[in-house]
Design an enzyme around this catalytic site. Sequence first.
Site, PDB file in Angstrom:
ATOM      1  N   SER A 593       0.995  -1.249   0.232  1.00 31.66           N
ATOM      2  CA  SER A 593       0.277  -0.253  -0.145  1.00 31.66           C
ATOM      3  C   SER A 593       0.790   1.662   0.026  1.00 31.66           C
ATOM      4  O   SER A 593       0.289   2.739  -0.136  1.00 31.66           O
ATOM      5  CB  SER A 593      -0.149   0.078   1.331  1.00 31.66           C
ATOM      6  OG  SER A 593      -0.120   0.038   2.412  1.00 31.66           O
ATOM      7  N   LYS A 636      -5.118   4.070   8.813  1.00 31.34           N
ATOM      8  CA  LYS A 636      -5.300   5.029   7.772  1.00 31.34           C
ATOM      9  C   LYS A 636      -5.466   6.426   8.403  1.00 31.34           C
ATOM     10  O   LYS A 636      -4.711   7.079   8.921  1.00 31.34           O
ATOM     11  CB  LYS A 636      -4.774   4.508   6.867  1.00 31.34           C
ATOM     12  CG  LYS A 636      -3.925   3.001   6.426  1.00 31.34           C
ATOM     13  CD  LYS A 636      -3.606   2.784   4.963  1.00 31.34           C
ATOM     14  CE  LYS A 636      -3.092   1.188   5.123  1.00 31.34           C
ATOM     15  NZ  LYS A 636      -2.992   0.153   3.939  1.00 31.34           N
TER      16      LYS A 636
END
Length: 686
Positions: A593, A636
Amino acid sequence: SASTRTSPPGKILSYEKDSRCLMAQVDDLEEIMPDDELKAEAYRRTILKSFFEWLRNTKQGLPDEQMDQLKQITDPGETADFLSAQLLLTPRQRQDVLEETNVMDRLRLVHHLLDQEIQIGRLEAEINGDVRAKMDKEQQDYYLRQKIKSIHDRLGDSVSQEQEAEDYRKKLKESGIPQEFKAKIGKVIDHLAAMPPMMAETAVARNYLDWIFSLPWNKESQDKLDLKEAKKLLDHDHYGLTKIKERILEYLAVRVLAPDAKAPIICFVGPPGVGKTSLAQSIANAMGRKFARISLGGIHDEAEIRGHRRTYIGAMPGRFIEAIAQAKTKNPLILLDEIDKMSSDYKGDTASAMLEVLDSEQNHKFRDHYVELPVDLSEVLFIASANSMQDIPGPLLDRMEIIEVSSYTENEKFHIAKDHLLAKQFEKNGVADGKLKITDKALRMVISSYTREAGVRSLERQIGEICRKAARRIYEGDEKMIRVTGTNLEDFLGKPKYRPEKKNKKNEVGIVRGLAWTSVGGVTLEIEVNLMPGKGSVVLTGKLGDVMKESAQTGISYIRSISEDYHIDPEFFQKHDIHIHVPEGAVPKDGPSAGITMATAILSAVTGKPVRADVAMTGEITLRGRVLPIGGLKEKLLAAKNAGMKTVCIPKENEQDLAEISEEIVGDMEIIPVEHMDQVIKAAFV
Ligand code: ADP
């Protein structure tokens, strides 16, 4: 006559029939004499002894005349011949004796035949005896036990093993062990009673019996399934978690309506300290079931699940039997903790052992290698917990219903602490109500500067620490009432341990904020890229996993492919080395990611153009610059918000996940869903 060999033995070569009698051609046979006369004599005496024993047993006598004859024979070979003539042998057996010219072998043969006869005689006597003396078996056992007891008493064994065995027998009678297995356990007890007390085996037998009797063979608790009550309990024990509580209540409702249906196993997935264990405990309380926990983390040996065979020194039952014994009912709720941390090695496939245990078709007769008797696990309610879904073995995952429990925001942590953790720790550390006060400000500081975690575990520990320090001060009589505030917090917990993650103060070249999802929840990652003259090699530092390294390579390839658009010299990449660094190496990082983040940082470094300090991003990159979706969006975004980011690029395909994320987290951040690197570049560069 076979009785003696007064003339040398012979072997018939052929018969000749005369009109008057049968004649034979005979070859003399030499007897092979023993080399060791003493040994032959010993054999002679042995077979004589056996012979007399046989005579006694069969209650036969030997006519005086023959006895005299026997007494005169001193030659071992002859003795063998004579004795074989007295036994009830078949002609073939007799012939075998006759044909044996080796004296030693003949002695052995007769010895063997005698032994057989003695055995037969004994069995005959036994058969007769059984019929005759119908002595009550129990009476006999009693007699034997008394005898053993008196032996032990005389030897001065402090606790008579017989007494111990008697206790076990009582337990056996009262236990719910299925009738068909009682005899087997009975045998172990008898064995224990008969063994010398100091032998290692007695300890083994004792240990085994203790385990057997600690199992709840037929004890079970009554399920109470009042959904209203259950809801109350879940709410009482846990702050927030609205959706999760609903899922649990639905699950319980199904159990009420269809108690016998094959229900999937609930698996709570989430970072440590978010309440997975305590949710499972609340479910057990709500259902009125006993609770036990099996920690599967680090298990790699099948024997941990199924137990060791008892022949093995230090053998133990497996974890399931242990949990059942601990729960003391046969229908507890068992939490399979860290099911994702199980591994398999050469000692067997733990996942498949696990599957068998969980399979309701097989687990009503679960066989632990140690216990050996089948144990019914079919009424156990299993709930699992895991940190990450990816690491749960596939076949196990198929049997589970996943309920995700995600990280808490700082605000949620604050409420959990205020509503639950404070009271819990006050009580645990004996701090009376009203003696200690922790202000909201101090509590928030504990959360932001003394802990960094997804859950509230170390928050709880820090609060415990404050309580202990306070308790001591109160005890030592310095103060009557203690107030912990933002200003004196350091007296209790020392210097702050964490600097809150903050965005950089100014825009910089080659530095970009990524977002990662680690075991402690979401974090921001500052990715730095430096260029230096060189030969086109790439260096990566900062505890990166393989996937992350590959994703860095992909980023470089992409940036090279678009270098013309940015007027970069085509030779540039051959003449420079690229160094990519991800600081704060304590937590290993892996996953794809950070792809777009690394690509952006590389482009910034190569073009020398700065990137906005208040932009964070997450997304996997392809060679063509497409942006692929990622996991852990909530965590996140939480990290981005805590760090004070203004804009966050997320993959377009993750846009749907936003609906699940509370307003509190998103706040006033600008979320840009992106499909391609072009959009990322546009958002990130100054
Ligand atoms: P996990 O099993 O996920 O690692 P635990 O269940 O051990 O986490 O939780 C750690 C501590 O935090 C426990 O004392 C638990 O009661 C508390 N806790 C976690 N989440 C909540 C919540 N939502 N409300 C109240 N207490 C919570």
